[in-house]
Design an enzyme around this catalytic site. Structure first.
Site, short mmCIF file in Angstrom:
data_model
loop_
_atom_site.label_atom_id
_atom_site.label_comp_id
_atom_site.label_asym_id
_atom_site.label_seq_id
_atom_site.Cartn_x
_atom_site.Cartn_y
_atom_site.Cartn_z
N HIS A 146 40.02 46.51 20.35
CA HIS A 146 40.25 45.06 20.43
C HIS A 146 41.62 44.74 21.02
O HIS A 146 42.56 45.52 20.88
CB HIS A 146 40.04 44.36 19.08
CG HIS A 146 41.05 44.60 18.01
ND1 HIS A 146 40.72 45.05 16.75
CD2 HIS A 146 42.39 44.41 17.98
CE1 HIS A 146 41.80 45.12 16.00
NE2 HIS A 146 42.83 44.75 16.72
N GLU A 185 37.16 41.43 18.79
CA GLU A 185 36.48 42.65 18.37
C GLU A 185 35.40 43.05 19.39
O GLU A 185 34.99 42.21 20.20
CB GLU A 185 35.83 42.40 17.00
CG GLU A 185 36.81 42.09 15.89
CD GLU A 185 37.60 43.30 15.41
OE1 GLU A 185 37.80 44.26 16.19
OE2 GLU A 185 38.01 43.29 14.24
N ASP A 239 39.50 50.14 17.57
CA ASP A 239 38.14 49.85 18.09
C ASP A 239 38.19 49.21 19.48
O ASP A 239 37.17 48.74 19.98
CB ASP A 239 37.36 48.96 17.12
CG ASP A 239 38.01 47.60 16.89
OD1 ASP A 239 39.08 47.33 17.50
OD2 ASP A 239 37.46 46.81 16.11
N ASP A 265 47.27 35.44 17.71
CA ASP A 265 46.23 35.29 16.69
C ASP A 265 46.86 35.12 15.32
O ASP A 265 48.08 35.29 15.17
CB ASP A 265 45.29 36.52 16.71
CG ASP A 265 46.05 37.84 16.75
OD1 ASP A 265 47.25 37.87 16.46
OD2 ASP A 265 45.42 38.86 17.08
C1 GLP Z 1 46.02 43.62 14.90
C2 GLP Z 1 46.44 42.55 15.89
C3 GLP Z 1 46.39 43.06 17.29
C4 GLP Z 1 47.10 44.40 17.37
C5 GLP Z 1 46.43 45.39 16.47
C6 GLP Z 1 47.03 46.78 16.52
O1 GLP Z 1 44.66 43.77 14.80
N1 GLP Z 1 45.69 41.35 15.82
O2 GLP Z 1 46.98 42.13 18.17
O3 GLP Z 1 47.11 44.85 18.68
O4 GLP Z 1 46.55 44.89 15.17
O5 GLP Z 1 47.92 46.97 15.47
P1 GLP Z 1 48.92 48.17 15.32
O6 GLP Z 1 49.90 48.03 16.40
O7 GLP Z 1 49.54 47.99 13.96
O8 GLP Z 1 48.11 49.40 15.42
#
Ligand code: GLP
Length: 260
Positions: free
Chosen positions: A138, A143, A136, A67
């Site tokens: 995702h 989402e 959340d 993404d």
């Molecule tokens: C973002 C990314 C996700 C990732 C998430 C968790 O939202 N798009 O792919 O899994 O962050 O992030 P973190 O590992 O910093 O908690």
């Protein structure tokens, strides 16, 4: 789903890095799916160390990001191509252009999403997809409420995700509202999914993803539909799992010949 509970984020990173290294030794031209955020950082640091020791080459492999944010200027340090360049790509030996992301600067974003799906198909699909998880629930930027059949598309971030990611941008107002993200169904097409989660902030999301009902309200729960998922968790992220004793016993008794 195989659930592996390890002591801390460093141990999680080492195990996930080993899975990547084993794949690249078996199939040097494998297609990797890379994730961003803080969860994969110990994995990427381990991969860089192993590359520097001559244990692994990325020279024939390719990679796809899950993404990216819409609306940041090209090269913005928090854009996901800049993140992966900084944390992994510049320290290893990918061929130029081997790591791709959805084109968030295209005039026609739906066409860019379709082109990304086509590029994934043309590459033969992803062999090993690394995933984080949002608080959340995702995966990628799908989402709650995302269709479990969704493909790469434009998505609007939830307030919670923008608040979670504000730490990278200085303030929540600076976090973009829209993104391009692989869909849930796109992610599920990878051959092997490796979900990384560490820390107490992920405890509810992991319990819902691993042991809750399969529902669009928790898009990561769709991983339960995939035949080959490994969730690699630290003790903190795993603290809400009912079957934790069973997962620990299974891992402790795993036959040495059986890979992740
Ligand atoms: C973002 C990314 C996700 C990732 C998430 C968790 O939202 N798009 O792919 O899994 O962050 O992030 P973190 O590992 O910093 O908690």
């Amino acid at each position: 789903m195989e659930v592996v509970i390890l002591e801390d984020p460093r141990a999680v990173g080492e195990l996930v890095a080993s899975a990547v290294v084993d794949l690249l030794r078996r199939r040097p031209d494998a297609v990797l799916g890379l994730t961003t955020g803080s969860s994969p950082l110990p994995t990427y640091r381990s991969l860089v160390r192993r590359h520097q020791r001559g244990e692994v080459s990325f020279g024939r492999s390719r990679a796809f990001l899950l993404d990216d944010y819409v609306g940041l200027p090209p090269g913005h340090p928090e854009s996901y191509p800049a993140f992966i360049e900084r944390e992994l790509v510049r320290h290893v030996d990918f061929a130029p252009g081997a790591v791709r992301a959805p084109d968030v600067h295209a005039d026609d974003l739906p066409a860019a999403c379709a082109a990304y799906e086509e590029a994934l198909r043309a590459a033969g699909g992803v062999d090993l997809q690394l995933l984080g998880i949002g608080t959340d629930g995702h995966i990628a930027f799908n989402e709650p409420g995302s269709s479990l059949g969704s493909r790469t598309r434009v998505k609007t971030l939830s307030t919670r995700t923008r608040e979670d990611n504000a730490r990278f941008f200085g303030s929540v107002d600076a976090v973009p509202r829209q993104v391009l993200t692989q869909g849930v169904a796109t992610v599920l097409e990878a051959s092997h999914l490796v979900l990384i989660a560490t820390g107490t902030s992920k405890v509810d999301a992991i319990a819902a993803a691993v042991e809750g009902p399969v529902t669009a309200m928790c898009p990561s729960s769709a991983l339960q539909l995939h035949p080959h998922v490994t969730a690699v968790l630290d003790e903190e992220a795993a603290a809400g799992l009912t079957l934790a004793p069973y997962y620990r016993e299974t891992w402790a008794q795993k036959p040495p010949w059986q890979a992740l």
